[in-house]
Design an enzyme around this catalytic site. Structure first.
Site, mmCIF file in Angstrom:
data_model
loop_
_atom_site.group_PDB
_atom_site.id
_atom_site.type_symbol
_atom_site.label_atom_id
_atom_site.label_comp_id
_atom_site.label_asym_id
_atom_site.label_seq_id
_atom_site.Cartn_x
_atom_site.Cartn_y
_atom_site.Cartn_z
ATOM 1 N N HIS A 122 -0.412 0.390 -9.613
ATOM 2 C CA HIS A 122 -1.218 -0.513 -8.774
ATOM 3 C C HIS A 122 -1.725 -1.710 -9.603
ATOM 4 C CE1 HIS A 122 -3.933 -0.647 -4.962
ATOM 5 N NE2 HIS A 122 -3.596 -1.868 -5.353
ATOM 6 N N ARG A 182 0.826 -1.199 0.000
ATOM 7 C CA ARG A 182 0.000 0.000 0.000
ATOM 8 C C ARG A 182 0.861 1.250 0.000
ATOM 9 N NH1 ARG A 182 -3.425 -2.171 -1.747
ATOM 10 N NH2 ARG A 182 -5.630 -2.330 -1.219
ATOM 11 N N GLU A 190 -3.967 7.754 -4.916
ATOM 12 C CA GLU A 190 -4.252 7.040 -6.181
ATOM 13 C C GLU A 190 -5.641 7.421 -6.653
ATOM 14 O OE1 GLU A 190 -3.772 2.811 -5.871
ATOM 15 O OE2 GLU A 190 -1.737 2.955 -5.133
HETATM 16 N N1 LIG Z 1 -0.581 -4.301 -4.983
HETATM 17 C C1 LIG Z 1 -1.696 -4.945 -4.973
HETATM 18 O O1 LIG Z 1 -2.427 -4.955 -5.949
HETATM 19 C C2 LIG Z 1 -2.102 -5.723 -3.746
HETATM 20 C C3 LIG Z 1 -2.812 -6.920 -3.903
HETATM 21 C C4 LIG Z 1 -3.253 -7.589 -2.769
HETATM 22 C C5 LIG Z 1 -2.965 -7.068 -1.521
HETATM 23 N N2 LIG Z 1 -2.268 -5.920 -1.392
HETATM 24 C C6 LIG Z 1 -1.937 -5.372 -0.060
HETATM 25 O O2 LIG Z 1 -1.200 -6.351 0.653
HETATM 26 C C7 LIG Z 1 -1.610 -6.332 1.993
HETATM 27 C C8 LIG Z 1 -1.275 -7.642 2.661
HETATM 28 O O3 LIG Z 1 -2.121 -8.657 2.175
HETATM 29 P P1 LIG Z 1 -2.137 -10.110 2.829
HETATM 30 O O4 LIG Z 1 -3.181 -10.872 2.099
HETATM 31 O O5 LIG Z 1 -0.779 -10.663 2.890
HETATM 32 O O6 LIG Z 1 -2.633 -9.765 4.294
HETATM 33 P P2 LIG Z 1 -2.424 -10.636 5.597
HETATM 34 O O7 LIG Z 1 -3.371 -10.087 6.592
HETATM 35 O O8 LIG Z 1 -2.458 -12.081 5.271
HETATM 36 O O9 LIG Z 1 -0.921 -10.286 6.048
HETATM 37 C C9 LIG Z 1 -0.550 -9.066 6.598
HETATM 38 C C10 LIG Z 1 0.572 -9.339 7.590
HETATM 39 O O10 LIG Z 1 1.018 -8.096 8.100
HETATM 40 C C11 LIG Z 1 1.311 -8.279 9.474
HETATM 41 N N3 LIG Z 1 1.275 -7.016 10.176
HETATM 42 C C12 LIG Z 1 0.194 -6.284 10.540
HETATM 43 N N4 LIG Z 1 0.601 -5.178 11.201
HETATM 44 C C13 LIG Z 1 1.951 -5.221 11.240
HETATM 45 C C14 LIG Z 1 2.943 -4.361 11.779
HETATM 46 N N5 LIG Z 1 2.615 -3.229 12.405
HETATM 47 N N6 LIG Z 1 4.248 -4.706 11.644
HETATM 48 C C15 LIG Z 1 4.593 -5.846 10.992
HETATM 49 N N7 LIG Z 1 3.699 -6.714 10.491
HETATM 50 C C16 LIG Z 1 2.388 -6.398 10.606
HETATM 51 C C17 LIG Z 1 0.247 -9.225 9.965
HETATM 52 O O11 LIG Z 1 0.652 -9.881 11.149
HETATM 53 C C18 LIG Z 1 0.117 -10.187 8.791
HETATM 54 O O12 LIG Z 1 0.935 -11.313 8.964
HETATM 55 C C19 LIG Z 1 -3.087 -6.012 1.899
HETATM 56 O O13 LIG Z 1 -3.569 -5.439 3.092
HETATM 57 C C20 LIG Z 1 -3.169 -5.054 0.750
HETATM 58 O O14 LIG Z 1 -3.086 -3.731 1.228
HETATM 59 C C21 LIG Z 1 -1.823 -5.232 -2.481
HETATM 60 O O1 LIG Z 2 -5.806 -4.954 -1.910
HETATM 61 C C1 LIG Z 2 -5.926 -5.460 -3.013
HETATM 62 O O2 LIG Z 2 -6.664 -6.441 -3.248
HETATM 63 C C2 LIG Z 2 -5.094 -4.919 -4.131
HETATM 64 O O3 LIG Z 2 -4.462 -3.747 -3.775
HETATM 65 C C3 LIG Z 2 -5.839 -4.802 -5.407
HETATM 66 O O4 LIG Z 2 -6.590 -3.628 -5.475
HETATM 67 P P1 LIG Z 2 -7.474 -3.408 -6.791
HETATM 68 O O5 LIG Z 2 -8.623 -4.345 -6.696
HETATM 69 O O6 LIG Z 2 -7.908 -1.984 -6.755
HETATM 70 O O7 LIG Z 2 -6.590 -3.728 -7.935
#
Ligand SMILES: NC(=O)c1ccc[n+]([C@@H]2O[C@H](COP(=O)([O-])OP(=O)(O)OC[C@H]3O[C@@H](n4cnc5c(N)ncnc54)[C@H](O)[C@@H]3O)[C@@H](O)[C@H]2O)c1
Ligand SMILES: O=C(O)[C@H](O)COP(=O)(O)O
Length: 529
Positions: A282, A235, A264
């Site tokens: 993104h 993020r 964004e």
């Molecule tokens: N770029 C993209 O398109 C995309 C796609 C999917 C997800 N994401 C982002 O990725 C993030 C993570 O997704 P996920 O499915 O792995 O989530 P998840 O909940 O499985 O994992 C998040 C991890 O972060 C850890 N965490 C929380 N607070 C913390 C802190 N202060 N310090 C250290 N670790 C901490 C948690 O313990 C957990 O293990 C989502 O929240 C989303 O914002 C981005």
């Molecule tokens: O948190 C997510 O699932 C990813 O950041 C994807 O976001 P989007 O659906 O806007 O591509």
């Protein structure tokens, strides 16, 4: 022509076409641009469900504009654009698709790391400009290097597994993951400080929360190993963008791969046009597979939510996962609560859900929510959902508890819901789910045994026992065009309770004179819908 009786599903962002197939014809699909605030606030008024990705800000203002919204579905993982407490307060369920795009996101982080390490975009650009500049691009190998993962959740672990194939040493910072779990994955858990000091490359996989926002700033970057590569496909706002750009320009950070930005959409960022920084708009979840999964996952959740059923991916419902054995009891227990609300329409001071027999071996934490939905059905005007039932109980000062007993002499499983009113009066209703057909039955009301399907409309009459009452009631109902489908009487001494299942709702104008004609102390009608 628009069929207004179908629930309206408002899609506010571009979703995979599969979402429409998965939603089916039972709903009316409307579209709006979720980033056009005025249009969103208008369109959401008539929506039963709202489907978004990460660009639509779903906050208290949106909930205030809704009239019948039941569910907000996020076709993806991150929920930082949805104000979940405001949804809960409004009884609106929030669901996401927590595993839909995790592989795609992890693969994108790997792609960014390799692109930075070998300067692929910049090298590509030179050739596009008809320049052959081999000596300009000298990359770094990953083999033998230390890679630090910040946030070892679903995506962090998938990233770690994939990058492990490059022969790296893996370390991670995540205070919520046990060292044992990390060791199972072959990863050493360390403090953030140590991770910064030791890592040759760092990939961030955190959710954006008040705790994680700005976690990596100028101070942390200064502590990092000189020349470190940093990847953020989680993020925007987790890393200070100005500080990262400066650190790359100064050479403290060797390069960065960034998919997400603090604002964004954006076409301006300190991270743009900095040699060594690779950016994507993104795109972590932008694959055919992830979008298909996200679309179909949320469509399934929306269908369940609109049907008033429990949704496994709901993030603001207490009670956790609901087992196969427990699921059929959810509608039954709500019905038991509905009978209690007919017996005593005011909010009780306490509600107890007693679970006996085989069901007592299951996790039944969700059953009180179902009971409260029924108990409050005549108490509050707003919709009572799995989401806001606990909050309503707290607001109304109703204590709720679950009691389990393995013994159940007459039924494989039996659930009794007991409510104590402010004046100390206690009412209780028991039910079971019977046979392969899973028929929901009322089997006891205030200590009197019955055996009646819990469906349609049920009438309850309490009256002094004497011959002919059944005949009188049947005749008067017949004259009102109401057919009796099932009838049972429980007698104790001079008292009797008659329970009738009838073929249609009966209003008080019909019911009260019938009660008066047989001298009934109470006459109640329960509509199970
Ligand atoms: N770029 C993209 O398109 C995309 C796609 C999917 C997800 N994401 C982002 O990725 C993030 C993570 O997704 P996920 O499915 O792995 O989530 P998840 O909940 O499985 O994992 C998040 C991890 O972060 C850890 N965490 C929380 N607070 C913390 C802190 N202060 N310090 C250290 N670790 C901490 C948690 O313990 C957990 O293990 C989502 O929240 C989303 O914002 C981005
Ligand atoms: O948190 C997510 O699932 C990813 O950041 C994807 O976001 P989007 O659906 O806007 O591509």
């Amino acid at each position: 022509m628009t069929n207004t009786s179908r629930p309206v599903v408002l899609i506010a962002e571009k979703l995979a076409p599969s979402v429409l197939d998965a939603l089916g014809d039972g709903v009316e699909v409307r579209h709006v641009d979720g980033t056009d605030r005025a249009a969103l606030l208008e369109a959401v008024q008539d929506a039963d469900a709202l489907l978004v990705r990460s660009a639509t800000q779903v906050n208290a203002e949106v909930f205030a504009a809704t009239r019948k919204l039941k569910v907000v579905a996020r076709a993806g993982v991150g929920l930082d654009n949805v104000e979940v407490p405001a949804a809960t307060q409004n009884g609106v369920m929030v669901v996401n698709a927590p595993t839909s795009n995790i592989v795609s996101a992890a693969e994108h982080a790997v792609a960014l790391l390799l692109a930075v390490a070998r300067q692929i975009p910049a090298a590509h650009e030179t050739l596009q400009n008809h320049e052959w500049k081999r000596s300009k691009f000298n990359g770094v190998e990953l083999n033998g290097k230390t890679v630090g993962v910040v946030g070892l959740g679903k995506i962090g672990q998938l990233f770690a597994q994939r990058i492990a194939a490059f022969g790296v040493n893996l370390i991670a910072y995540d205070p919520y993951v046990s060292a044992a779990r990390a060791a199972q994955l072959g990863i050493e858990l360390v403090s953030l400080e140590e991770l910064l000091e030791r890592s040759d490359a760092i990939s961030i996989h955190l959710p954006k929360t008040p705790e994680t926002k700005g976690l990596i700033g100028a101070e942390q970057l200064a502590k990092a190993k000189r020349g470190v590569i940093i990847v953020n496909a989680a993020r925007g706002g987790l890393i200070d963008e100005e500080a990262l750009a400066e650190a790359v320009k100064e050479g403290q950070v060797g390069g960065a791969g960034v998919d997400v930005f603090s604002t964004e959409p954006t076409t301006e960022s300190p991270l743009f046009n900095v040699p060594g920084i690779v950016v994507t708009p993104h795109l972590g979840a932008s694959t055919a597979e992830a979008q298909d999964r996200a679309g179909t996952d949320v469509a399934k959740s929306v269908a369940l939510a609109l049907a008033g059923e429990f949704v496994p991916d709901a993030v603001n419902v207490q009670g956790g996962a609901v087992g196969e054995e427990v699921r059929p009891y959810l509608p039954l227990v709500q019905k038991l609560g509905t009978v209690l609300s007919a017996l005593s329409p005011k909010a009780p001071t306490s509600v107890t859900v007693e679970v006996r027999g085989e069901l007592s071996n299951e996790d039944v934490a969700v059953l009180p929510l179902a009971a409260l939905r029924g108990v409050f059905s005549k108490v509050v005007e707003s919709q009572v959902t799995f989401v806001n039932a606990p909050q309503l109980a707290e607001d109304l000062g109703v204590s709720v508890e679950v009691v389990k007993e393995t013994e159940s002499p007459n039924h494989r499983s039996l659930v009794t819901v007991r409510a104590v009113a402010a004046d100390g009066t206690t009412n209780s209703v028991s039910g079971t789910v019977s046979g392969i057909a899973q028929v929901e039955k009322l089997v006891n009301i205030n200590g009197r045994n019955f055996d009646l399907r819990a469906e349609g409309t049920v009438l309850l009459l309490e009256y002094p026992d004497r011959p002919g009452v059944m005949g009188t009631v049947g005749t008067l109902l017949g004259e009102a065009g109401v057919n009796i489908e099932a009838a049972q009487i429980s007698q104790t001494g001079d008292d009797a309770v008659m329970v009738l299942r009838v073929d249609r709702p009966v209003d008080t104008q019909v019911l009260d004179p019938i009660g008066a004609s047989v001298g009934a102390r109470t006459v109640r009608s329960v509509d199970f819908g």
